[in-house]
Design an enzyme around this catalytic site. Structure first.
Site, PDB file in Angstrom:
ATOM      1  N   GLN A  90       0.847  -1.196   0.000  1.00 42.53           N
ATOM      2  CA  GLN A  90       0.000   0.000   0.000  1.00 42.53           C
ATOM      3  C   GLN A  90       0.880   1.243   0.000  1.00 42.53           C
ATOM      4  O   GLN A  90       0.381   2.354  -0.136  1.00 42.53           O
ATOM      5  CB  GLN A  90      -0.880   0.015   1.252  1.00 42.53           C
ATOM      6  N   ASP A  93       6.126   4.940  -1.151  1.00 40.94           N
ATOM      7  CA  ASP A  93       7.450   5.541  -0.942  1.00 40.94           C
ATOM      8  C   ASP A  93       8.572   5.012  -1.829  1.00 40.94           C
ATOM      9  O   ASP A  93       9.642   5.620  -1.902  1.00 40.94           O
ATOM     10  CB  ASP A  93       7.854   5.404   0.538  1.00 40.94           C
ATOM     11  N   HIS A 108      -1.674   1.531  -4.066  1.00 43.27           N
ATOM     12  CA  HIS A 108      -2.063   2.933  -3.907  1.00 43.27           C
ATOM     13  C   HIS A 108      -1.159   3.877  -4.690  1.00 43.27           C
ATOM     14  O   HIS A 108      -1.125   5.070  -4.406  1.00 43.27           O
ATOM     15  CB  HIS A 108      -2.100   3.310  -2.415  1.00 43.27           C
ATOM     16  N   CYS A 116      -0.933  13.474 -15.951  1.00 39.32           N
ATOM     17  CA  CYS A 116      -1.603  14.706 -16.343  1.00 39.32           C
ATOM     18  C   CYS A 116      -3.094  14.593 -16.054  1.00 39.32           C
ATOM     19  O   CYS A 116      -3.693  13.524 -16.182  1.00 39.32           O
ATOM     20  CB  CYS A 116      -1.355  14.979 -17.819  1.00 39.32           C
ATOM     21  N   ASN A 203       3.116  -6.858  13.386  1.00 44.81           N
ATOM     22  CA  ASN A 203       2.701  -5.501  13.728  1.00 44.81           C
ATOM     23  C   ASN A 203       3.124  -5.235  15.166  1.00 44.81           C
ATOM     24  O   ASN A 203       3.389  -6.166  15.923  1.00 44.81           O
ATOM     25  CB  ASN A 203       1.171  -5.348  13.577  1.00 44.81           C
TER      26      ASN A 203
HETATM   27  C1  BJW Z   1       4.387  -1.189  12.655  1.00 50.54           C
HETATM   28  C2  BJW Z   1       5.571  -0.559  12.963  1.00 50.54           C
HETATM   29  C3  BJW Z   1       6.713  -1.330  12.899  1.00 50.54           C
HETATM   30  C4  BJW Z   1       4.061   0.905  13.125  1.00 50.54           C
HETATM   31  N1  BJW Z   1       6.615  -2.616  12.545  1.00 50.54           N
HETATM   32  N2  BJW Z   1       4.316  -2.464  12.314  1.00 50.54           N
HETATM   33  C5  BJW Z   1     -15.301  -0.831   2.607  1.00 50.54           C
HETATM   34  C6  BJW Z   1     -15.589  -0.528   3.916  1.00 50.54           C
HETATM   35  C7  BJW Z   1     -15.378   0.758   4.407  1.00 50.54           C
HETATM   36  C8  BJW Z   1     -14.866   1.770   3.596  1.00 50.54           C
HETATM   37  C9  BJW Z   1     -14.576   1.466   2.297  1.00 50.54           C
HETATM   38  C10 BJW Z   1     -14.792   0.176   1.812  1.00 50.54           C
HETATM   39  N3  BJW Z   1     -14.413   0.163   0.519  1.00 50.54           N
HETATM   40  C11 BJW Z   1     -13.930   1.384   0.187  1.00 50.54           C
HETATM   41  C12 BJW Z   1     -14.041   2.212   1.234  1.00 50.54           C
HETATM   42  C13 BJW Z   1     -13.640   3.657   1.261  1.00 50.54           C
HETATM   43  C14 BJW Z   1     -12.146   3.862   1.506  1.00 50.54           C
HETATM   44  C15 BJW Z   1     -11.751   3.245   2.841  1.00 50.54           C
HETATM   45  O1  BJW Z   1     -11.177   2.187   2.931  1.00 50.54           O
HETATM   46  N4  BJW Z   1     -12.049   3.941   3.919  1.00 50.54           N
HETATM   47  C16 BJW Z   1     -11.739   3.464   5.269  1.00 50.54           C
HETATM   48  C17 BJW Z   1     -10.573   4.259   5.843  1.00 50.54           C
HETATM   49  C18 BJW Z   1     -12.965   3.564   6.111  1.00 50.54           C
HETATM   50  N5  BJW Z   1     -11.353   3.294   0.428  1.00 50.54           N
HETATM   51  C19 BJW Z   1     -11.138   3.955  -0.696  1.00 50.54           C
HETATM   52  O2  BJW Z   1     -11.608   5.077  -0.888  1.00 50.54           O
HETATM   53  C20 BJW Z   1     -10.298   3.257  -1.746  1.00 50.54           C
HETATM   54  N6  BJW Z   1     -10.965   3.305  -2.982  1.00 50.54           N
HETATM   55  C21 BJW Z   1     -11.982   2.485  -3.290  1.00 50.54           C
HETATM   56  O3  BJW Z   1     -12.322   1.576  -2.569  1.00 50.54           O
HETATM   57  O4  BJW Z   1     -12.574   2.757  -4.505  1.00 50.54           O
HETATM   58  C22 BJW Z   1     -13.876   2.200  -4.750  1.00 50.54           C
HETATM   59  C23 BJW Z   1     -14.879   3.075  -4.029  1.00 50.54           C
HETATM   60  C24 BJW Z   1     -14.960   4.409  -4.349  1.00 50.54           C
HETATM   61  C25 BJW Z   1     -15.866   5.220  -3.630  1.00 50.54           C
HETATM   62  C26 BJW Z   1     -16.638   4.672  -2.611  1.00 50.54           C
HETATM   63  C27 BJW Z   1     -16.521   3.320  -2.302  1.00 50.54           C
HETATM   64  C28 BJW Z   1     -15.623   2.516  -3.014  1.00 50.54           C
HETATM   65  C29 BJW Z   1      -8.977   4.008  -1.954  1.00 50.54           C
HETATM   66  C30 BJW Z   1      -8.112   4.007  -0.752  1.00 50.54           C
HETATM   67  C31 BJW Z   1      -6.873   4.873  -1.014  1.00 50.54           C
HETATM   68  C32 BJW Z   1      -6.027   5.023   0.232  1.00 50.54           C
HETATM   69  N7  BJW Z   1      -5.106   6.075   0.038  1.00 50.54           N
HETATM   70  C33 BJW Z   1      -4.124   6.347   1.073  1.00 50.54           C
HETATM   71  C34 BJW Z   1      -3.368   7.638   0.707  1.00 50.54           C
HETATM   72  C35 BJW Z   1      -2.341   7.389  -0.415  1.00 50.54           C
HETATM   73  C36 BJW Z   1      -1.682   8.643  -0.839  1.00 50.54           C
HETATM   74  C37 BJW Z   1      -0.922   9.328   0.268  1.00 50.54           C
HETATM   75  O5  BJW Z   1      -0.028   8.739   0.887  1.00 50.54           O
HETATM   76  O6  BJW Z   1      -1.193  10.497   0.520  1.00 50.54           O
HETATM   77  O7  BJW Z   1      -3.242   5.243   1.216  1.00 50.54           O
HETATM   78  S1  BJW Z   1      -4.831   6.527   2.698  1.00 50.54           S
HETATM   79  C38 BJW Z   1      -3.508   5.762   3.547  1.00 50.54           C
HETATM   80  O8  BJW Z   1      -3.997   4.563   4.213  1.00 50.54           O
HETATM   81  C39 BJW Z   1      -2.527   5.299   2.462  1.00 50.54           C
HETATM   82  C40 BJW Z   1      -2.172   3.922   2.962  1.00 50.54           C
HETATM   83  O9  BJW Z   1      -1.672   3.123   1.912  1.00 50.54           O
HETATM   84  C41 BJW Z   1      -3.440   3.410   3.567  1.00 50.54           C
HETATM   85  C42 BJW Z   1      -3.255   2.287   4.550  1.00 50.54           C
HETATM   86  O10 BJW Z   1      -2.563   2.709   5.673  1.00 50.54           O
HETATM   87  P1  BJW Z   1      -1.519   1.735   6.379  1.00 50.54           P
HETATM   88  O11 BJW Z   1      -0.410   1.433   5.462  1.00 50.54           O
HETATM   89  O12 BJW Z   1      -2.220   0.574   6.958  1.00 50.54           O
HETATM   90  O13 BJW Z   1      -0.917   2.707   7.499  1.00 50.54           O
HETATM   91  P2  BJW Z   1      -1.487   3.047   8.973  1.00 50.54           P
HETATM   92  O14 BJW Z   1      -0.802   4.277   9.443  1.00 50.54           O
HETATM   93  O15 BJW Z   1      -2.950   3.036   8.995  1.00 50.54           O
HETATM   94  O16 BJW Z   1      -1.003   1.822   9.852  1.00 50.54           O
HETATM   95  C43 BJW Z   1       0.361   1.561  10.116  1.00 50.54           C
HETATM   96  C44 BJW Z   1       0.431   0.243  10.849  1.00 50.54           C
HETATM   97  O17 BJW Z   1       1.799  -0.071  11.085  1.00 50.54           O
HETATM   98  C45 BJW Z   1      -0.252   0.278  12.231  1.00 50.54           C
HETATM   99  O18 BJW Z   1      -1.055  -0.896  12.372  1.00 50.54           O
HETATM  100  C46 BJW Z   1       0.921   0.242  13.213  1.00 50.54           C
HETATM  101  O19 BJW Z   1       0.611  -0.432  14.427  1.00 50.54           O
HETATM  102  C47 BJW Z   1       1.964  -0.498  12.432  1.00 50.54           C
HETATM  103  N8  BJW Z   1       3.352  -0.223  12.768  1.00 50.54           N
HETATM  104  N9  BJW Z   1       5.267   0.775  13.292  1.00 50.54           N
HETATM  105  C48 BJW Z   1       5.375  -3.136  12.271  1.00 50.54           C
HETATM  106  N10 BJW Z   1       7.924  -0.791  13.218  1.00 50.54           N
HETATM  107 ZN    ZN Z   2      -0.968  16.859 -20.357  1.00 52.67          ZN
END
Ligand code: BJW
Ligand code: ZN
Length: 235
Positions: A90, A93, A108, A116, A203
């Site tokens: 996901q 970086d 992602h 563009c 995790n």
């Molecule tokens: C350690 C550690 C160490 C720390 N060792 N571990 C179904 C149900 C509910 C909602 C939805 C659903 N389907 C779709 C949705 C809507 C939405 C969604 O999921 N919302 C929820 C948040 C509620 N999803 C979307 O919108 C997606 N699109 C989609 O589904 O399209 C179809 C659709 C459209 C419209 C409506 C419905 C459906 C797209 C999601 C895009 C996510 N984008 C981001 C931003 C990317 C750009 C940017 O960086 O700016 O992606 S959000 C952000 O979260 C980023 C990440 O990839 C993503 C996940 O986060 P991640 O990697 O899990 O990080 P953290 O911080 O949450 O967790 C870190 C973890 O590490 C923690 O657990 C720590 O404990 C652990 N940790 N140190 C091991 N040393």
């Molecule tokens: Zn262009």
């Protein structure tokens, strides 16, 4: 070493010790300090592209300084050693690539790619800081955007399909540093379990996926993943 099909899902936790803040965990995490709806949605970009690009330019500067850690290197080693291995991330970086992973499914997107908003231009842009914010398309002059997936946007269908197939056919799903709250990524490991495989979670804390995991390895993945891989190779 026993033959296994392994699929891996990584999240921001895998890059935390490389100096990249996570999204949701801890006081310095991104979404504890900024509102995602102001910065990481298509509506936010239409409203204020300069603000959104300033946010991403700042993050690009941070990510440009970051280096892979032992968890990234372990995943690259696993890919080289295992006949059936898929890395799905996901993270935007680029640290898996820098560590030597070759086949990476970026769910992602990738912060080092731009596209563009008007024509079909898509390309790499590694300039840090960017000379102009927002940057413009070299082909048509319209606004460029980061080639990443914002909330409410769909993931690339081919990438998601490949990821789903890998998790459906895997014997073991490793979930590393992911909070498992963002969909559809959070579903992927459940496909492995539904098809008779096992989830192993790495995790520092439990997640909504933990009740489905056969094993939860608590601790920083930069330590626990290399240890797990060493033991796996010895078995
Ligand atoms: C350690 C550690 C160490 C720390 N060792 N571990 C179904 C149900 C509910 C909602 C939805 C659903 N389907 C779709 C949705 C809507 C939405 C969604 O999921 N919302 C929820 C948040 C509620 N999803 C979307 O919108 C997606 N699109 C989609 O589904 O399209 C179809 C659709 C459209 C419209 C409506 C419905 C459906 C797209 C999601 C895009 C996510 N984008 C981001 C931003 C990317 C750009 C940017 O960086 O700016 O992606 S959000 C952000 O979260 C980023 C990440 O990839 C993503 C996940 O986060 P991640 O990697 O899990 O990080 P953290 O911080 O949450 O967790 C870190 C973890 O590490 C923690 O657990 C720590 O404990 C652990 N940790 N140190 C091991 N040393
Ligand atoms: Zn262009």
């Amino acid at each position: 070493m026993k033959p296994s099909k392994i699929a891996v899902l990584t999240g921001a936790g895998v890059s935390k010790s490389s100096g990249i803040p996570t999204y949701r965990e801890g006081a310095d995490s991104l979404w504890n300090n900024y509102h995602p709806q102001d910065l990481a949605t298509p509506q936010a970009f239409i409203r204020n592209p300069k603000l959104v690009w300033e946010f991403y330019d700042w993050r690009r500067q941070n990510m440009a300084r970051a280096r892979p850690n032992p968890a990234h290197y372990t995943l690259a080693e696993m890919e080289a050693a295992l006949p059936d291995f898929t890395l799905v991330t996901q993270n935007i970086d680029g640290l898996h690539r820098e560590a030597g992973s070759k086949n990476i499914l970026h769910l992602h997107g990738d912060i080092w790619l731009v596209r563009c908003t008007a024509c079909d231009f898509r390309g790499e842009d590694r300039r840090v800081p960017l000379p102009e914010r927002p940057p413009r398309c070299p082909r048509c002059g319209a606004l460029l955007r980061p080639d990443i997936v914002w909330f409410g946007e769909t993931l690339d269908a081919a990438t998601l399909y490949q990821a789903e197939q890998a998790f459906k056919s895997a014997d073991i799903a490793l979930v590393v540093g992911a909070s498992a709250v963002v969909y559809p990524a959070a579903y992927l490991p459940l496909y492995t379990q539904e098809h008779g495989g096992q989830i192993i979670e790495f995790n520092i804390t439990r997640t909504p996926l933990s009740p489905y995991a056969a094993e939860i390895i608590l601790g920083p993945s930069e330590k626990t993943l290399p240890e797990w891989w060493r033991k796996f190779q010895e078995e």
